[in-house]
Design a protein around this motif. Sequence first.
Motif, PDB file in Angstrom:
ATOM      1  N   GLY A   1       0.819  -1.215   0.000  1.00  0.00           N
ATOM      2  CA  GLY A   1       0.000   0.000   0.000  1.00  0.00           C
ATOM      3  C   GLY A   1       0.846   1.255   0.000  1.00  0.00           C
ATOM      4  O   GLY A   1       0.579   2.205  -0.752  1.00  0.00           O
ATOM      5  N   THR A   2       1.879   1.264   0.827  1.00  0.00           N
ATOM      6  CA  THR A   2       2.721   2.455   0.938  1.00  0.00           C
ATOM      7  C   THR A   2       3.503   2.704  -0.354  1.00  0.00           C
ATOM      8  O   THR A   2       3.668   3.847  -0.786  1.00  0.00           O
ATOM      9  CB  THR A   2       3.690   2.316   2.127  1.00  0.00           C
ATOM     10  OG1 THR A   2       2.952   1.890   3.262  1.00  0.00           O
ATOM     11  CG2 THR A   2       4.377   3.634   2.439  1.00  0.00           C
ATOM     12  N   ILE A   3       3.990   1.614  -0.965  1.00  0.00           N
ATOM     13  CA  ILE A   3       4.726   1.772  -2.225  1.00  0.00           C
ATOM     14  C   ILE A   3       3.828   2.475  -3.262  1.00  0.00           C
ATOM     15  O   ILE A   3       4.243   3.432  -3.911  1.00  0.00           O
ATOM     16  CB  ILE A   3       5.171   0.393  -2.779  1.00  0.00           C
ATOM     17  CG1 ILE A   3       6.223  -0.229  -1.860  1.00  0.00           C
ATOM     18  CG2 ILE A   3       5.714   0.528  -4.206  1.00  0.00           C
ATOM     19  CD1 ILE A   3       6.573  -1.668  -2.192  1.00  0.00           C
ATOM     20  N   THR A   4       2.592   2.011  -3.353  1.00  0.00           N
ATOM     21  CA  THR A   4       1.675   2.573  -4.342  1.00  0.00           C
ATOM     22  C   THR A   4       1.287   4.013  -3.996  1.00  0.00           C
ATOM     23  O   THR A   4       1.383   4.923  -4.825  1.00  0.00           O
ATOM     24  CB  THR A   4       0.389   1.724  -4.406  1.00  0.00           C
ATOM     25  OG1 THR A   4       0.774   0.350  -4.348  1.00  0.00           O
ATOM     26  CG2 THR A   4      -0.376   1.964  -5.682  1.00  0.00           C
ATOM     27  N   GLU A   5       0.882   4.202  -2.732  1.00  0.00           N
ATOM     28  CA  GLU A   5       0.434   5.526  -2.284  1.00  0.00           C
ATOM     29  C   GLU A   5       1.486   6.606  -2.469  1.00  0.00           C
ATOM     30  O   GLU A   5       1.225   7.683  -2.967  1.00  0.00           O
ATOM     31  CB  GLU A   5       0.146   5.458  -0.783  1.00  0.00           C
ATOM     32  CG  GLU A   5      -1.296   5.607  -0.388  1.00  0.00           C
ATOM     33  CD  GLU A   5      -1.441   5.191   1.060  1.00  0.00           C
ATOM     34  OE1 GLU A   5      -0.885   5.910   1.920  1.00  0.00           O
ATOM     35  OE2 GLU A   5      -2.045   4.123   1.318  1.00  0.00           O
ATOM     36  N   LYS A   6       2.690   6.294  -2.012  1.00  0.00           N
ATOM     37  CA  LYS A   6       3.734   7.329  -1.995  1.00  0.00           C
ATOM     38  C   LYS A   6       4.601   7.280  -3.247  1.00  0.00           C
ATOM     39  O   LYS A   6       5.546   8.048  -3.362  1.00  0.00           O
ATOM     40  CB  LYS A   6       4.639   7.134  -0.773  1.00  0.00           C
ATOM     41  CG  LYS A   6       3.893   6.936   0.520  1.00  0.00           C
ATOM     42  CD  LYS A   6       3.930   8.177   1.384  1.00  0.00           C
ATOM     43  CE  LYS A   6       3.083   7.916   2.616  1.00  0.00           C
ATOM     44  NZ  LYS A   6       2.848   9.061   3.439  1.00  0.00           N
ATOM     45  N   GLY A   7       4.327   6.342  -4.114  1.00  0.00           N
ATOM     46  CA  GLY A   7       5.134   6.233  -5.330  1.00  0.00           C
ATOM     47  C   GLY A   7       6.597   5.927  -5.039  1.00  0.00           C
ATOM     48  O   GLY A   7       7.506   6.528  -5.617  1.00  0.00           O
TER      49      GLY A   7
END
Lengths: 111, 815
Positions: free
Chosen positions: B432-438
């Motif tokens: 989730g964090t990888i996707t959210e924060k790019g």
Amino acid sequence: MSDWIEIGRLDDIPQRGARCVNTPIGRIAVFRTATDDVYAIEDRCPHRGGPLSQGIVHGAEVTCPLHNWVFSLETGLAQGADEGAVRTFALKRDGSRIFMDATMMMAIAAE
Amino acid sequence: MTEKLVVVGAGMASGRMLEHLFEADPGAFDVTLFGAEPRGNYNRIMLSPVLAGEKTYEEIVTHDAGWYAANNVDCRFGGTVTRIDRKAKLIVSGDRETPYDKLVVATGSAPFIIPVAGRDLPGVMAFRDLDDVNAMVAAAGKPNARAVVIGGGLLGLEAAAALRSRGMEVVVLHLMGHLMERQLDPAAGYLLQKELEGRGIKIHCKAQTKAVLGDSHAEAVLLEDGTIYPADIVVMAVGIRPETRIAVDAGLYVERGIVVNDQMVSSDPDILAIGECVEHENICYGLVAPLYDMAKVAARTLVKQDAAFRPVETATQLKVTGVSLYSAGDFADGDDREEIVLRDASAGIYKRLVLKENRILGAVLYGETADGSWFFDMLKKGTDVAEMRDTLIFGQAYQGGGQLDPMAAVAALPDDAEICGCNGVCKGKIVGTITEKGLTTLDAVRAHTKASNSCGTCTGLVEQLMRLTLGDTYNPAAVQPMCGCTDLGHDDVRRLIKAKGLKTIPAVMQELEWKTSCGCAKCRPALNYYLVADWPDEYADDYQSRFVNERVHANIQKDGTYSVVPRMWGGVTSSKELRAIADVVDKFNIPTVKVTGGQRIDMLGIQKEDLPAVWADLGKAGFVSGHAYAKGLRTVKTCVGSDWCRFGTQDSTGLGIRIEKFMWGSWTPAKVKMAVSGCPRNCAEATCKDVGVICVDSGFEIHFAGAAGLDIKGTEVLGLVRSEDEALEHIVALVQMYREQGRYLERIYKWAKRVGIEEIRRQIMEDADKRKAYFDRFVFSQKFAQVDPWSERVSGKDKHEFKPMAELGFPQAAE
């Protein structure tokens, strides 16, 4: 011609393990694989004389406990980059009883 | 006049034979058919679905009354054929005699009832015919009914699954080490067991049944090991034997079964035999395909057409709804054989093909069996598979394409699977964090999620998740695989063992998609250690996966003899102990006695057969194993400290003994050697040990990560503590952290370099909660580890290790 001598029963040997048979020509290692096949080879690594019966058994192979040479239990040939071989002895099973062919033992003793 | 044909046995083989016979020549015989059951032929194979309630009896009837009538078959169902009178060519049933010109014996087989006490009690039954099924269905109808099924083969498991689906509590007792051992290898047996356990069936392997207990009805089953399972019914499904009584009484040639030739004719030319009661070329068959072949041959023989039965390969399928399992041919290991293994942990798939000279010898399929018949077809035909070898295992549809996804195991993890144990970060959070924060770099993921930010052992998994999320744009650093059996590195394997709750070696190999069926000498000892360390209470140590020294609890020497080092706590001994050692040395002619670098006495050159006797004598003097052979706590070296030394600041001997008594028996990734010095002069050489203590006036300086072997390295200082109690707690916590994170055979100094000295210091010195948790986990694990292996073996454990299997002389020539 074969000369079958009874050496013990399948349950005498742990799965993925080995037991020894003492004979006039030296110690012979009798292996039992995970799939309950049995094999007999001389209990002496051609590299530095390690007792192969003490090695870890994986598939139809054993790894020598002294310097990790790997041998085929079926052909007795060293695997991978190492070159060498151990003698193999024919076994047969009748139910859980295991027999070894003594003719090879006699032939070696006569050498 | 039309010839008279009498058929004894109205089962599947004779039913099929009659069909062929009427097809070939409808008027050739007047047929009389005897059947022991009070009903005609039905599809016995489908009894399992009837038991499970998925089919009705009516649906599995193959020949109804109308069919028998239309073909003029004189049916005598429900009566017993008492004997065959070969001279008069008639058969006797009750008081009735029926003459024959040709007789077909198709009496099938009888269930094997194991000869234990209580086997005749009501409630003990087989699983063979519709009456058995009806009895089981009736028993299952009672509330809280319990069944014990003896036999974990095809039939037993089908019965167990069916009874369970009817709501019974079901226990399966199986004599062998894994289920269906005649059809499955251990890996597939593991999957099957897992599936059945998931349905609430208890599986007990290596179970020796001793007796069925009960007064007027079966109440429980007692095992040799004392286990008792309560039972309302006991189903015996341990095997079948050919039913040959009337053939034996009639003087026909019978071995295990009624012996027939290729034309299905017995030793009497007018008597044929088919089905499970038959023995052909030393083989008795129990599966339906060859029985149908026999039926065809017998029909042709009766109408005097040429036909010959040939031995056939058979394939097996388990009929349990929701379980796909297929096995065919010979799947034993062998050197001239090659295996192709495909495991897909997420889908619960295991496939193994055994090949010899590019031809399929055997196949075991679990989870996905659609290609079973395709493989079996090639097996029977001996098809050369060289051309399609690379993609063979993927099945027929994949010929010409298909590549496995190496990240399947990580992709299959649920979102709440914990990836980073140090910081408690789960998969969903990372993705989730990888996707959210790019995020695109490992450092960024570490900064935002804290995953892989502490000890770093989960780095490989975090990188795989990044690859999974970002696609090929992210290219993680290559991980060194554990061995040729897997692409996963040690750290990935350790994390996944925890994340997926894997508790046996077959479980690890299956779920992590091992490429070999049984591992190798590199991965097996490593996996065994990881499982011992992670599940101290639940994991059963696999001795066959331990190196010889740890298996026989002594050190193998170059000539195959062993050396023995008894424990001398802190390096302190006494006249009594020394005398006992001297006596052992004399009694067993031990050639060399030497003092080791760890302040112990080593006896070298002992024959393996003598080891238990040597240990027995040492044990009498109070010695236990010194674990000089173990990847575990070896020695704690000490100096005499404040007891004797004029410079000593603390009781270094006492602390050393205390640490050793607390920590002995624990397994670690590699050997652990310690020392306690009573002052900074450091006579115990504590500053080149894995863990060392330097006593000072103000307390205890704890050192770690030293080396004095292949590498030479002084220790790092962990920190200073005030009391002995604190010293012990810090040392134990440190070692536990290493036990949980170290790679197999990685010494503490290498682990510390990888994880970072600062990180270790932070967790052990600064984080009191973490330290306490490590300490507690070590203490828990010691409950199971602190057993003296020598006294266990003196008491008879692993006897087989120390005795030859046989002593052979030269055989005597036969007279």
